[in-house]
Each structure stands twice: as structure tokens, then as C-alpha cells.
Design an enzyme around this catalytic site. Structure first.
Site, PDB file in Angstrom:
ATOM      1  N   CYS A 253       9.151  25.242  33.179  1.00 55.48           N
ATOM      2  CA  CYS A 253       9.267  26.356  34.030  1.00 55.48           C
ATOM      3  C   CYS A 253       7.969  26.790  34.338  1.00 55.48           C
ATOM      4  O   CYS A 253       8.047  27.902  34.889  1.00 55.48           O
ATOM      5  CB  CYS A 253      10.044  27.361  33.273  1.00 55.48           C
ATOM      6  SG  CYS A 253       9.876  28.285  32.007  1.00 55.48           S
TER       7      CYS A 253
ATOM      8  N   ASP B  69      13.434  22.690  26.239  1.00 53.93           N
ATOM      9  CA  ASP B  69      13.225  23.568  27.310  1.00 53.93           C
ATOM     10  C   ASP B  69      12.501  24.594  26.693  1.00 53.93           C
ATOM     11  O   ASP B  69      12.859  25.766  26.367  1.00 53.93           O
ATOM     12  CB  ASP B  69      14.616  24.087  27.537  1.00 53.93           C
ATOM     13  CG  ASP B  69      14.597  24.924  28.788  1.00 53.93           C
ATOM     14  OD1 ASP B  69      13.876  25.041  29.517  1.00 53.93           O
ATOM     15  OD2 ASP B  69      15.537  25.895  28.888  1.00 53.93           O
TER      16      ASP B  69
END
Length: 396
Positions: free
Chosen positions: A340, A300
Site C-alpha cells: 500500500c 498485507d
């Protein structure tokens, strides 16, 4: 009211109800408008199309408040929009189920440039554009009245405000600082939240459902959590019965926060957790040389591509980190990998991950496509709102 006259043909995006009007679409501004003022948007032939917030310093020169060209943009308008956004979360049961919930998600809730996250009885508010900056008092007042929040902290300090010609604004906009450190219960795990100095509005609420999925997959497995920040994925893995969890981040303060979060959860076995302060890319290369293996890896990373202009360089970084991840997985292992970056779409991200698997010599399949939770909706007419994308991949 000032009038924003578009060039011929540039009204088509508004017919599709896309809320952004770029500098290159504008013929001229008729009348005077200060940053954040409401302007009437007109097609080249003079047809009224919408009412929008003017932003003379940004490439996005106007953001549409309403596609009703007669709409009155006043305090009552913002009360209705805030009320509708909160009501949608309430109807889904999110307000009762979780301490941490996104209440307003910008354009997808009809409030461009407005982000509001609730942590218990505290709301953290971000205003990233000239329009909401002008209507700060109305937005804060609506949030306070409609949610009953004890306090609202404004965290309007993101880099994007500079593109709008706006200075950072931070501080308590309603109520006073709490007497104790702020924390939330997320699916049975206690997590600290720092609305003043933490990332974003203090925490990454968009990954809540994906952290729960990690918990469901973790039983008995060795887990590697990369770019772990304050350990949200790590603690859920421990709660799911992971055999061991190694968490890596380059930030010492973030890891200190992660250890503090673990200490707030005495039911979790701290002996199964290891924290490593290191550059993730370098650490994974060391693990590769040491022939270490894991059953579940979470990737992430931070935003590698803030815009499409950075996509090529970001693609190389995503390829590199996923290649390393694939090489460290045991047979049958799971890779949970995310981007993201708004400049990297889902199709491109999947191609990057697929290329990494090929280069690693691993056969793999997608078990699930991952995204933000339902409190981060994506308006059909605003695909840019789908910034978080992820894949759950299993290797042979």
C-alpha cells in the site's frame, strides 16, 4: 481573486489534467491568499488554466478544484461533486450490496484531500489538505443531505495534515455517537469498525474484494494471514472452509478486535483459528526453522514507503517478507502479497516479488494482479491514486 502564476513550461501537467501544483512550478502568487483559499491558476503567459486551493505550507502548493477556469467554488460546487461521487457508487450497485463502501476517493472523485467511507448509517470523513479543511461545513452538509447518513465522524488526524500546517481535527461533525458498537456485514461476514481509534477511517475497505478472493481460495487449505489487524482476511478464509487459519499481528488490541469479530460470527469454526501476537518478520523466521508450511499465505503489511524517498529501504523490507513467504509455501501453494506504499509502483513491486522467488529457489507465476475495489477508482490523469497493488502468485 488571488492569481497563481506558473513558471514557463510548468503548465504542461495541468494540460494533462493532473491536479497537483508543486512549489517549484510557481513563479509567484499575485495578491493575498490564506490556507485553503481559492486561487486562479495562470500559465506564464497569463492564460487562465484552473481554479485551485492554496496551501502555503505544503510542497503541493495548490490542488485543482476545477480545470474550468471560470468555475465558481462554493457550497453548490461541493454538493455537485459529492452527489456525482455517490451516484457513481450507486450506479455500480455498491451502495445496496455492501455496508462498507468508500463514497469519496480524493482526487479521483474531483475532491482532492477528501476521503469519506460509509459504514452502514455512519460516515467517517477525512480532510487531509487545506482546501477541504476550509470547506468542511459544505462537505459535511452535502454528505449528510445526499446520503441520509445518521451521523458523520471526522477523522482528520493523519500525519499528512502536519505537512499542510493543519492541526488534527476529530469528533462528531453530524449527528451523535451510535448507542451500540459499529459493525458491518462484508460479503456475509460481520466485522466491527472503530471510526474513533481504528486504523485509517476505522477499517481497510480497499481490501474488500481481495478478502473475498481469499475466501474463494481457502477451502481445505492451511492459511497464514500476516499483519492481520482485526482479522478480515482470516474470517473470510474461515468462511471459505479453510482447514486452519493462523493470524499474526504485533498489536494486542488489534488481535483482541479480531477475536471479537470471530465471536460475532457464530457460524465460523473458532477451533480452526489461531491468533499470534508477534513481530511478523521474526515469527516467519521461526516458522522457517521449524519447517512449517502453509497452502495460502496473505502478506498485507503496513506502508513501508510513504513516499519515493523511502523506496530503497522499503524495497528491502518487501523483499525480506516475500522471501520468507515463498519459503513457507507448500508446492502448489498461493501467495497473496500486497503493497500500500505510494512510493513503490506496481512494476517495482513485481520485480521485488520476482527477486524474492528467485532467492527462495521457487518457480512461480502470477495468476492475478490485485487492486482496490471499484469504490476506490483511479483517475487516468492521477496515477498516484493507485496506491494499493497486489499479486496472487502460485508456486510449483
Amino acid at each position: 481573486m488571488p492569481e497563481l502564476l506558473l513558471k514557463p513550461g510548468k503548465e504542461r501537467s495541468l494540460f494533462r489534467r493532473h491536479p497537483w501544483i508543486f512549489e517549484g512550478s510557481i513563479e509567484r502568487l499575485v495578491g493575498r491568499a490564506r490556507p485553503g483559499d481559492t486561487v486562479d491558476v495562470l500559465a506564464a503567459d497569463g492564460r487562465p488554466l484552473a481554479r485551485a486551493a492554496w496551501s502555503p505550507r505544503s510542497q503541493i502548493r495548490a490542488r485543482v478544484w476545477s480545470f474550468d477556469a471560470q468555475a465558481i467554488i462554493d457550497d453548490a460546487f461541493f454538493r455537485r461533486r459529492v452527489d456525482a461521487a455517490v451516484a457513481r457508487r450507486r450506479a455500480m450497485g455498491l451502495l445496496a450490496a455492501q455496508d462498507g463502501v468508500r463514497l469519496i476517493h480524493g482526487e479521483s472523485d474531483g475532491l482532492p484531500g477528501v476521503i469519506a467511507d460509509r459504514y452502514g448509517d455512519t460516515i467517517c470523513l477525512q480532510l487531509t489538505a487545506a482546501g477541504p479543511d476550509k470547506w468542511r461545513k459544505a462537505i459535511v452538509g452535502a454528505l449528510a443531505r445526499l446520503t441520509g447518513a445518521a451521523r458523520i465522524y471526522e477523522r482528520s488526524d493523519s500525519d499528512v495534515r502536519g505537512l499542510e500546517g493543519l492541526a488534527p481535527v476529530t469528533g462528531w461533525a453530524h449527528g451523535e455517537a451510535p448507542g451500540a458498537p459499529l459493525s458491518i456485514d462484508e460479503n456475509g461476514v460481520r466485522l466491527g469498525v472503530d471510526v474513533i481509534d481504528g486504523h485509517k477511517t476505522g477499517f481497510y475497505l480497499d481490501q474488500r474484494d481481495n478478502r473475498l478472493l481469499t475466501r474463494e481460495l481457502a477451502a481445505g487449505r492451511s492459511v497464514l494471514n500476516c499483519f492481520c489487524y482485526t482479522g478480515g482476511f482470516s474470517l473470510q478464509a474461515l468462511a471459505g472452509g479453510a482447514g486452519r487459519v493462523l493470524s499474526i499481528d504485533s498489536s494486542g488490541p488489534a488481535l483482541a478486535g479480531a477475536r471479537a469479530n470471530l465471536a460475532m460470527n457464530p457460524g465460523l469454526d473458532a477451533a480452526r483459528a489461531e491468533w499470534l501476537e508477534a513481530d511478523v518478520f521474526e515469527a516467519l523466521r521461526v516458522f522457517r526453522k521449524e519447517e512449517r508450511r502453509f497452502d495460502l499465505i496473505v502478506l498485507d503489511p503496513p506502508k513501508f514507503a510513504p513516499s519515493a524517498a523511502h523506496a530503497e529501504r522499503a524495497a528491502r523490507a518487501y523483499k525480506d517478507i516475500n522471501l520468507l513467504g515463498f519459503r513457507l509455501l507448500n508446492p502448489g501453494g498461493y501467495l497473496m502479497t500486497y503493497s500500500c506504499s505510494g512510493g513503490i509502483g506496481l512494476e517495482l513491486f513485481q520485480k521485488i516479488v520476482a527477486g524474492a522467488a528467485v532467492d527462495a529457489g521457487r518457480d512461480a507465476r502470477i495468476l492475478r494482479r490485485l487492486a482496490a475495489g471499484p469504490d476506490h477508482p483511479v483517475a487516468l490523469h492521477f496515477p498516484e491514486g493507485e496506491y494499493l497493488k497486489g499479486l496472487l502468485v502460485q508456486v510449483d
